[in-house]
Structure formats: C-alpha cells, structure tokens
Design a protein around this motif. Structure first.
Motif, PDB file in Angstrom:
ATOM      1  N   PHE A 110      20.686 -57.707 -88.557  1.00  7.87           N
ATOM      2  CA  PHE A 110      19.327 -57.339 -88.143  1.00  7.87           C
ATOM      3  C   PHE A 110      18.248 -57.833 -89.102  1.00  7.87           C
ATOM      4  N   ASN A 111      18.670 -58.407 -90.240  1.00  9.32           N
ATOM      5  CA  ASN A 111      17.735 -58.940 -91.237  1.00  9.32           C
ATOM      6  C   ASN A 111      16.745 -57.875 -91.700  1.00  9.32           C
ATOM      7  N   THR A 112      17.248 -56.669 -91.878  1.00 13.39           N
ATOM      8  CA  THR A 112      16.424 -55.559 -92.335  1.00 13.39           C
ATOM      9  C   THR A 112      17.076 -54.913 -93.548  1.00 13.39           C
ATOM     10  N   SER A 113      16.296 -54.118 -94.258  1.00 14.30           N
ATOM     11  CA  SER A 113      16.761 -53.486 -95.490  1.00 14.30           C
ATOM     12  C   SER A 113      17.154 -52.043 -95.251  1.00 14.30           C
ATOM     13  N   LEU A 114      18.234 -51.623 -95.868  1.00 17.55           N
ATOM     14  CA  LEU A 114      18.647 -50.227 -95.811  1.00 17.55           C
ATOM     15  C   LEU A 114      17.618 -49.342 -96.501  1.00 17.55           C
ATOM     16  N   LEU A 115      16.969 -49.866 -97.545  1.00 17.10           N
ATOM     17  CA  LEU A 115      15.980 -49.113 -98.322  1.00 17.10           C
ATOM     18  C   LEU A 115      14.694 -49.943 -98.454  1.00 17.10           C
ATOM     19  N   PRO A 116      13.918 -50.038 -97.387  1.00 21.19           N
ATOM     20  CA  PRO A 116      12.749 -50.924 -97.392  1.00 21.19           C
ATOM     21  C   PRO A 116      11.681 -50.537 -98.402  1.00 21.19           C
ATOM     22  N   ASP A 117      11.599 -49.268 -98.785  1.00 20.60           N
ATOM     23  CA  ASP A 117      10.598 -48.860 -99.765  1.00 20.60           C
ATOM     24  C   ASP A 117      10.959 -49.309-101.177  1.00 20.60           C
ATOM     25  N   THR A 118      12.214 -49.692-101.358  1.00 20.36           N
ATOM     26  CA  THR A 118      12.680 -50.143-102.669  1.00 20.36           C
ATOM     27  C   THR A 118      12.897 -51.646-102.701  1.00 20.36           C
ATOM     28  N   THR A 119      13.540 -52.164-101.655  1.00 21.95           N
ATOM     29  CA  THR A 119      13.907 -53.581-101.601  1.00 21.95           C
ATOM     30  C   THR A 119      13.621 -54.119-100.211  1.00 21.95           C
ATOM     31  N   PHE A 268      17.577 -80.153-122.268  1.00 18.87           N
ATOM     32  CA  PHE A 268      18.848 -79.438-122.401  1.00 18.87           C
ATOM     33  C   PHE A 268      19.696 -79.730-121.177  1.00 18.87           C
ATOM     34  N   ASP A 269      20.976 -79.485-121.321  1.00 17.49           N
ATOM     35  CA  ASP A 269      21.882 -79.599-120.179  1.00 17.49           C
ATOM     36  C   ASP A 269      21.920 -78.272-119.441  1.00 17.49           C
ATOM     37  N   LEU A 270      22.420 -78.341-118.214  1.00 19.87           N
ATOM     38  CA  LEU A 270      22.551 -77.129-117.407  1.00 19.87           C
ATOM     39  C   LEU A 270      23.989 -76.959-116.946  1.00 19.87           C
ATOM     40  N   THR A 271      24.456 -75.727-117.018  1.00 27.97           N
ATOM     41  CA  THR A 271      25.689 -75.348-116.353  1.00 27.97           C
ATOM     42  C   THR A 271      25.315 -74.256-115.349  1.00 27.97           C
ATOM     43  N   SER A 272      26.283 -73.563-114.815  1.00 29.58           N
ATOM     44  CA  SER A 272      25.951 -72.515-113.845  1.00 29.58           C
ATOM     45  C   SER A 272      26.902 -71.341-113.994  1.00 29.58           C
ATOM     46  N   SER A 273      26.476 -70.229-113.490  1.00 31.64           N
ATOM     47  CA  SER A 273      27.315 -69.032-113.465  1.00 31.64           C
ATOM     48  C   SER A 273      27.019 -68.265-112.192  1.00 31.64           C
ATOM     49  N   LYS A 274      27.957 -67.440-111.791  1.00 32.39           N
ATOM     50  CA  LYS A 274      27.779 -66.639-110.576  1.00 32.39           C
ATOM     51  C   LYS A 274      27.104 -65.326-110.936  1.00 32.39           C
ATOM     52  N   ARG A 275      26.187 -64.903-110.080  1.00 27.65           N
ATOM     53  CA  ARG A 275      25.407 -63.708-110.378  1.00 27.65           C
ATOM     54  C   ARG A 275      25.002 -63.022-109.082  1.00 27.65           C
ATOM     55  N   SER A 276      25.054 -61.706-109.077  1.00 30.91           N
ATOM     56  CA  SER A 276      24.518 -60.928-107.968  1.00 30.91           C
ATOM     57  C   SER A 276      23.118 -60.480-108.383  1.00 30.91           C
ATOM     58  N   GLY A 277      22.868 -59.191-108.552  1.00 26.48           N
ATOM     59  CA  GLY A 277      21.551 -58.771-109.004  1.00 26.48           C
ATOM     60  C   GLY A 277      21.280 -57.306-108.773  1.00 26.48           C
ATOM     61  N   ASP A 278      20.236 -56.807-109.430  1.00 29.78           N
ATOM     62  CA  ASP A 278      19.914 -55.381-109.322  1.00 29.78           C
ATOM     63  C   ASP A 278      19.445 -54.997-107.923  1.00 29.78           C
ATOM     64  N   LEU A 279      18.787 -55.909-107.205  1.00 26.42           N
ATOM     65  CA  LEU A 279      18.336 -55.590-105.853  1.00 26.42           C
ATOM     66  C   LEU A 279      19.510 -55.545-104.885  1.00 26.42           C
ATOM     67  N   ALA A 280      20.483 -56.419-105.075  1.00 29.71           N
ATOM     68  CA  ALA A 280      21.694 -56.369-104.254  1.00 29.71           C
ATOM     69  C   ALA A 280      22.444 -55.064-104.505  1.00 29.71           C
ATOM     70  N   THR A 281      22.469 -54.640-105.761  1.00 28.16           N
ATOM     71  CA  THR A 281      23.128 -53.370-106.098  1.00 28.16           C
ATOM     72  C   THR A 281      22.412 -52.202-105.441  1.00 28.16           C
ATOM     73  N   THR A 282      21.084 -52.245-105.413  1.00 30.76           N
ATOM     74  CA  THR A 282      20.307 -51.194-104.765  1.00 30.76           C
ATOM     75  C   THR A 282      20.704 -51.034-103.302  1.00 30.76           C
ATOM     76  N   LEU A 283      21.033 -52.151-102.655  1.00 28.06           N
ATOM     77  CA  LEU A 283      21.422 -52.123-101.238  1.00 28.06           C
ATOM     78  C   LEU A 283      22.934 -52.020-101.066  1.00 28.06           C
ATOM     79  N   PHE A 284      23.683 -51.726-102.132  1.00 26.84           N
ATOM     80  CA  PHE A 284      25.140 -51.565-102.088  1.00 26.84           C
ATOM     81  C   PHE A 284      25.853 -52.871-101.712  1.00 26.84           C
ATOM     82  N   LEU A 285      25.242 -54.021-102.051  1.00 26.68           N
ATOM     83  CA  LEU A 285      25.779 -55.300-101.594  1.00 26.68           C
ATOM     84  C   LEU A 285      26.118 -56.250-102.743  1.00 26.68           C
ATOM     85  N   SER A 286      26.291 -55.729-103.943  1.00 28.99           N
ATOM     86  CA  SER A 286      26.540 -56.618-105.080  1.00 28.99           C
ATOM     87  C   SER A 286      27.857 -57.376-104.954  1.00 28.99           C
TER      88      SER A 286
END
Length: 386
Positions: A110-119, A268-286
């Motif tokens: 549905f492309n909607t947020s579980l907690l729209p007031d937060t995220t 500088f050179d660049l490498t990469s790492s995998k990351r979720s985030g605090d907003l994903a955690t807020t929506l229980f989707l980390s």
C-alpha cells in the motif's frame, strides 16, 4: 351408545407427536466454525505465552514490563491486573512477527507507513523522519520568534567569549535534514527558505563572529546519482555524507589556524557495507530494509577509547591539531571519528548538546570546538547550561 361415542370423541389424543429432526443450515455451520476459530485464537496466545513462546525482537527501544509477583495479587489485585496486562502486551507471543508482517504489507503493497506521525514513506521506498518538528522545520511552517533568535545569539556569544578567553576557536555546524538534500525522494514539498536561513540572516545582521556552516550548501555540490549521502532507511547521513561534512569543517579550521599542520583529505577510495536504519527499525522492518552504503577508505587508522563522558579518537597522522566536537547524533564518533583522524592527532567527541559545562570539563588542550546541531532544533545553540 351415542353418549359413549361422544365421550370418546372428547378424550385427548394420547399418541406421541412424531420427532422432528432439525437441519443445520449453511449459515449456522459457518457461525459455528467462526465461534470455534475465535475460541481457538483467544486461547492460543495465552497457551503460547505460558509455554514460553517468544514475543520476538523488541523494536520499540523501551524497557519491557516485568511479570508481577504473586504477593502483588494478594495485596493489590487492581495493581496486579494492570501490571500483568502491560507485561502480557509487551511479551505477547509472536508480537514482533505480526507487527513485521503488517508493517511490511503496508510498506510494500500500500506504500503507506504503519506510524505516519513518526516515519513517512517517500518515493522509491525512502523513509523520512517526521517527529520532533522535522516537517515544520523543512516546510517553512516553523520559524523562530524574535525572542528565540535573540536567545540563540546570546547563548552563542556566551560560549564564544568563554572559549576565546581560553584561546580556543569556535565553529557552528548545522546538519541539514535528509528532506533538504533529497527532496526528490520526499512526497511533500519542502521550502527554499527555512528557519536555518532565518537564523543565518539574523546572526549576520548581528555581526556574529562565529563561523556558521550549513551542511546543505556543500552536500548539494557533492550529491550525484551514484554518490548517495544519506541512508535510505535512516534519519542520518551515511559515512560519505559525514565525510563531506568533515571537509567543510576542516577547511574552515585550516583557514582559522594557518599555523597548524593540517591536511584536508578530499580524495579517497570507497568500499561499501550493508545497513538498515533507525527509521526501518521504527517500522519493525530492519530485517527487510537493508541497503549497500558507501564507506570511505582512509590512510590513517583511528583508535577509539573512552575519555570521561567523551570518546577520544587518535591516529598517527602527522599533525598537532586537536579538535573537540559536541552535538547531537550527526556528530557521533561513528560518523566523524575516522574522518577527523586524518587531520587531527586527537579528536574528542561528546554526544551531548545540552550542557556547555560538560564540554568545558572535558575540553583539555583542544584547539578548536565544533558545535554540531541538526536543522530541526537550532534552539540548542542557545543553551549554555541545561
């Protein structure tokens, strides 16, 4: 004889009525099935709870309620019932799994947020922070009053004069909200003129001697289709974005302290790492929202260790510069530690924007103080004691 017939005619019929068999209708059968399912459901979770089935990961970053003791039931039934209800809600079997599933469907289908007031859900799956006045701060709806502007100025000048008397330099760095750097991924429109522009104009009108750096200005020059500067599922900039913040600050420090041996790393050179985030955690989707993010590779390896309430970052860089950084989460050692270690032999980082006295107590022999503040709460710049 006729009387006998009349008597027999008036006698009640003593023959038993035939048994009528009731037929279960389809509607009754469906109702019965739903009743059975309902009873199974409401009994299943208490059974799972007492069998020790886990609630899953605690996404809400809160202290869970402990189960009440039996003597509380005897002494205070009402209090026991309330505490047990809170405890059961916190440890509801499969609670996190169900929240994850529901939130995932909201996000993906549905492309909607579980907690729209937060995220909020932006375009292309990007998440944006909506709490703590973020939206008014980027939409132009929130502006600073004359009293707030004066308070901020007075606080800045008090800190400036204190540090100047100690022979220290002072810089203010404003970290832009993600919406200001990536408006193309936001579903709502952001203003060209915000409270940060208002504050900058006011400080200029007062001839404020403290350098004022707004990260948006430089980040927009470094943003490309391949160089992502903020996390997609987090409130903050990523390590590449924070590096460009370091470049802005260190360029200003080099200008203010020409006698110091300062090298500003821009290649500088660049490498990469995998990351979720605090907003994903807020929506229980980390577990589900994870991205590859850029990580700068530097020459000098930083060493981290505690130093009172601060984190002390050192390296073998050929420099006598010492920097003290304090502010909110954009300036944590995880973001700025490695970058500043390429230019300063010591960097002290204090994740506390509320008490200037704590900074003074831990300042030591640092040459310059960098106060970082995120865009949504510029009033923290006016705080000296809190």
């Amino acid at each position: 004889m006729s009387n006998r017939k009349n008597i027999m005619a008036n006698e009640p019929n003593t023959q038993p009525e035939p048994i009528k068999h009731k037929h279960i209708t389809i509607g009754s059968a469906i109702s019965l099935v739903f009743v059975i399912l309902f009873m199974c459901i409401i009994s299943a979770f208490p059974i799972m709870y007492f069998c020790g089935v886990s609630a899953g990961k605690n996404y809400e970053n809160k202290v869970l309620t402990n189960a009440p003791k039996l003597d509380e039931l005897i002494n205070n039934y009402t209090g026991y019932a309330d505490t047990f209800e809170q405890h059961f809600n916190d440890y509801f079997p499969l609670r996190s799994n169900m929240l994850e599933l529901y939130s995932y469907l909201e996000y993906k289908v549905f492309n909607t947020s579980l907690l729209p007031d937060t995220t909020s859900i932006g375009k292309n799956g990007w998440l944006f922070y909506e709490s703590w006045g973020t939206r008014p701060a980027v939409s132009g709806q929130a502006m600073l009053s004359a009293a707030a502007l004066e308070s901020i100025y007075n606080g800045i000048m008090e800190k400036y004069n204190t540090l100047k008397a100690m022979g220290k330099k002072y810089i203010i760095y404003l970290a832009a909200e993600k919406q200001m750097v990536y408006p193309e991924h936001d579903r709502l429109e952001n203003a060209e003129y915000t409270l940060i522009d208002q504050l900058r104009e006011y400080l200029n009108s007062k001839n404020c001697p403290v350098p004022f750096i707004y990260s948006k200005d430089y980040l927009l020059t470094k943003k490309t289709s391949t160089n992502q500067l903020y996390y997609k599922y987090d409130t903050h900039w990523n390590l590449l974005g924070s590096h460009y913040g370091y470049e802005s600050v260190m360029t200003k420090i080099k200008e203010m302290l020409p006698e110091k041996n300062i090298n500003v790393v821009t290649e500088f050179d660049l490498t990469s790492s995998k990351r979720s985030g605090d907003l994903a955690t807020t929506l229980f989707l980390s577990k589900y929202l994870v991205e590859d993010t850029p990580v700068p590779v530097y020459e000098h390896t930083p060493t981290y260790r505690g130093y009172g309430p601060t984190v002390r970052v050192t390296s073998n860089v050929n420099s006598d510069l010492k920097v003290f950084i304090y502010g909110d989460s954009f300036a944590q050692a995880d973001y700025w530690g490695a970058a500043f270690a390429q230019s300063a032999c010591e960097t002290r980082i204090l994740h506390n924007a509320n008490n200037f006295q704590v900074l003074l107590d831990n300042l030591g022999d640092c040459d310059v103080v960098v106060e970082e503040c995120v865009q949504r709460v510029p009033t923290t710049l006016g705080r000296v004691m809190f």
